[in-house]
Scaffold this active site. Structure first.
Site, PDB file in Angstrom:
ATOM      1  CG  ASP A  96      -1.789  -1.236   1.330  1.00  9.75           C
ATOM      2  OD1 ASP A  96      -2.141  -1.791   0.286  1.00  9.75           O
ATOM      3  OD2 ASP A  96      -2.110  -1.644   2.461  1.00  9.75           O
ATOM      4  CD  GLU A 124      -9.224  -2.380  -1.168  1.00  4.99           C
ATOM      5  OE1 GLU A 124      -9.901  -2.510  -0.128  1.00  4.99           O
ATOM      6  OE2 GLU A 124      -8.460  -3.269  -1.581  1.00  4.99           O
TER       7      GLU A 124
END
EC number: 3.2.1.55
Length: 559
Positions: free
Chosen positions: A59, A231
């Site tokens: 991420d 997301e």
């Protein structure tokens, strides 16, 4: 000194004052930790190697401030959390701190190792750095700030009105600030994985949300196709238009990055056509291709001074099938623009392992190796652990100290499989072909143990330890493959050793894809194999979750 700079120094200092009260046979002394990994030859001049951060660095979020780039990653329930990296060339990254480095900032309690910090976003505005992220099952969404990205970072400012996960912060050219994140859709979800993206104004002076959230994406690019897990959103403003990029498809092999566009910051956002979207994926490639890179997505785009664009994103490197142990890693690729839309990688093209470098001057300062083949040695100098080391959850009662060229761990009751706070510090396994070795000096009580462990989570780990069984010293190889196995792991093999109590013993874990070889040596003697164990239990496919394998020393009391 700042805690951001020195990571676990505070916890080590707290133990130092109490170390004299711990009996000698409860202290394991570790020296000469050596990690080595193989990943091919150095790239040619003018090129770089993907991933740029090997191992468990998922991420990635990146921002530029002048000539400097800063990057952060998810750390879930490992502490210290949110590593902060600096680079001048987007290729060589140096960790300068941890944004969550004080036990008082967050409390992971007894959370699973894949809860905690999800998808931090870093940005900079008007002389201040911001990180906005989610502590899953430990408080929700929050913002922390710092004038210096190396820290110290503030205590969390919680955003109780913001549900969901994966928030990011966007500053518009008029000075307004917006938070966009993944939340529930309006009404009941229509299918499993149905999520939405919402936007809301944020006041940086009061550090509060201003209300009136607006859903700007429902489901994903093509709602009729029931897209899952939209997301990790980010907003860019390019040539007066607003671009919203987000991950779609989940973090497994169907992962992708998609893009939407709007003339207004709060929408409506229109997706790019199917000829453009997704702007990054590997799901259409032959899974039987050699040396695959898979599960690419969760990208963040950054513009260079010359106007060009680059993207950091996560991807994985399976050693067979969909099995990978080292987690999701940070990759780098250039971004091309055509007809008003960005593309990270054209559909059907494999992510390159070697690629041309950005047109940026390399940072002249040598940085610790973060990718490729390398060996690192830690002789534990000074009185603190280096920033590479982490521990499971927030340390309430520190169980380690550093001094005299050694790491000392207190053998406490909590073991690695107890879902608690074990005496265990670890650093990332960054290669499929790797080894970690350390010298331990320990006078174990009956059943006590100190050694090396490779850990994916509380229920999935393996290792080798020096112990006492039936009054005799032995080296034990162990593994835990599920929650029903003993918390100390099932004994795979136990070998009595001819060594004087308190003499140094070397321990080693060697990985070659799915096979982990556990070995020991007495003093300067030759290595002796104890066992070869199935390491696929450390893979995400079998263990589940979102982390990667960590390797390091542990100590526990007898049971």
């Amino acid at each position: 000194m700042t805690m951001t700079k020195y990571g676990l120094a505070l916890a080590a200092a707290l133990l130092t004052t109490a170390a004299s009260s711990v009996p000698e046979d409860r202290i394991a002394r570790f020296e000469q930790f050596v990690y080595s990994g193989e990943d091919g030859a150095a790239p040619p001049a003018g090129s770089y190697r993907n991933p740029v951060l090997a191992g468990y660095y998922p991420d990635p979020s990146v921002t530029r401030v002048g000539d400097d780039f800063y990057l952060v990653n998810s750390t879930f329930s490992w502490f210290p959390g949110i590593p902060v990296f600096h680079s001048r060339d987007l290729v060589n990254w140096r960790q300068i701190g941890n944004a969550i480095d004080r036990p008082g900032q967050l409390d992971y309690k007894r959370l699973g190792m894949s809860r905690g910090i999800f998808a931090p976003d870093i940005t900079h505005h008007d002389g201040r750095f911001y990180i906005v992220t989610t502590c899953v099952d430990c408080g929700g969404n929050f913002v922390i700030t710092a004038r210096d990205p190396a820290g110290p970072w503030s205590d969390p400012v919680w955003l109780p009105t913001v549900g969901g996960i994966d928030p990011s912060l966007f500053f518009d050219t008029d000075g307004s600030a917006w938070i966009i994140n993944n939340r529930d859709p309006i009404g009941p979800p229509r299918y499993d994985g149905h999520r939405a993206l919402w936007m809301e104004r944020f006041d940086t002076k009061t550090m509060k949300m201003l209300g009136n959230p607006k859903m700007v994406v429902d489901g994903g690019v093509d709602p009729a196709a029931k897209p899952v897990w939209i997301e990790g959103p980010h907003i860019l403003k390019v040539d007066g238009r607003y671009y919203l990029t987000a991950a779609e498809g989940g973090t497994a092999v169907a992962h992708s990055q998609v893009v939407f566009r709007s003339d207004k910051v709060d929408g409506p956002y229109v997706p790019a056509s199917k000829s453009v979207n997704p702007i990054l994926t590997q799901r259409d490639l032959d899974p039987a291709r050699p040396n695959p890179i898979t599960s690419a997505g969760h990208a963040d785009l950054v513009q260079l001074k010359d106007g060009s664009w680059w993207a950091t994103f996560l991807a994985t490197r399976p050693y067979e099938g969909d099995l990978y142990n080292i987690g999701r890693e940070t990759y780098l690729l250039p971004v091309t623009w055509a007809n008003g839309w960005p593309t990270i990688l054209p559909r059907g093209r494999a992510i390159p392992t070697i690629a041309p470098r950005p047109k940026l001057a390399p940072d002249p300062r040598p940085a610790p190796p973060m990718t490729g083949s390398f060996t690192v040695r830690d002789n534990f100098p000074g009185s603190k652990l280096s920033q590479a080391w982490m521990t499971m959850r927030t340390p309430r009662t520190p169980g380690w100290t550093v001094g005299g060229g050694a790491l000392m761990l207190e053998a406490r009751a909590d073991g690695i499989g107890d879902h608690a706070q074990p005496s265990y510090v670890a650093r990332r396994q960054m290669h499929d072909v790797a080894s970690a070795a350390v010298t331990v000096t320990f006078r174990p009580r009956e059943g006590a143990e100190a050694g090396l462990a490779a850990v994916q989570d509380d229920d999935h780990f393996l290792g080798v330890g020096l112990t006492r069984t039936g009054g005799k010293l032995a080296v034990r190889a162990f593994r835990r493959e599920d929650k029903d196995a003993p918390a100390i792991g099932r004994t795979v093999a136990s070998v009595p050793i001819a060594a004087a109590v308190g003499s140094p013993v070397r321990l080693r874990i060697s990985a070659r894809g799915p096979a982990y070889t556990l070995a020991y040596a007495v003093g300067s003697g030759a290595w002796q194999q104890v066992a070869v164990v199935d390491g696929t239990i450390l893979s995400t496919a079998k263990a589940g979750g979102f982390t990667g394998t960590m390797i390091g020393p542990f100590a526990r009391a007898g049971r």
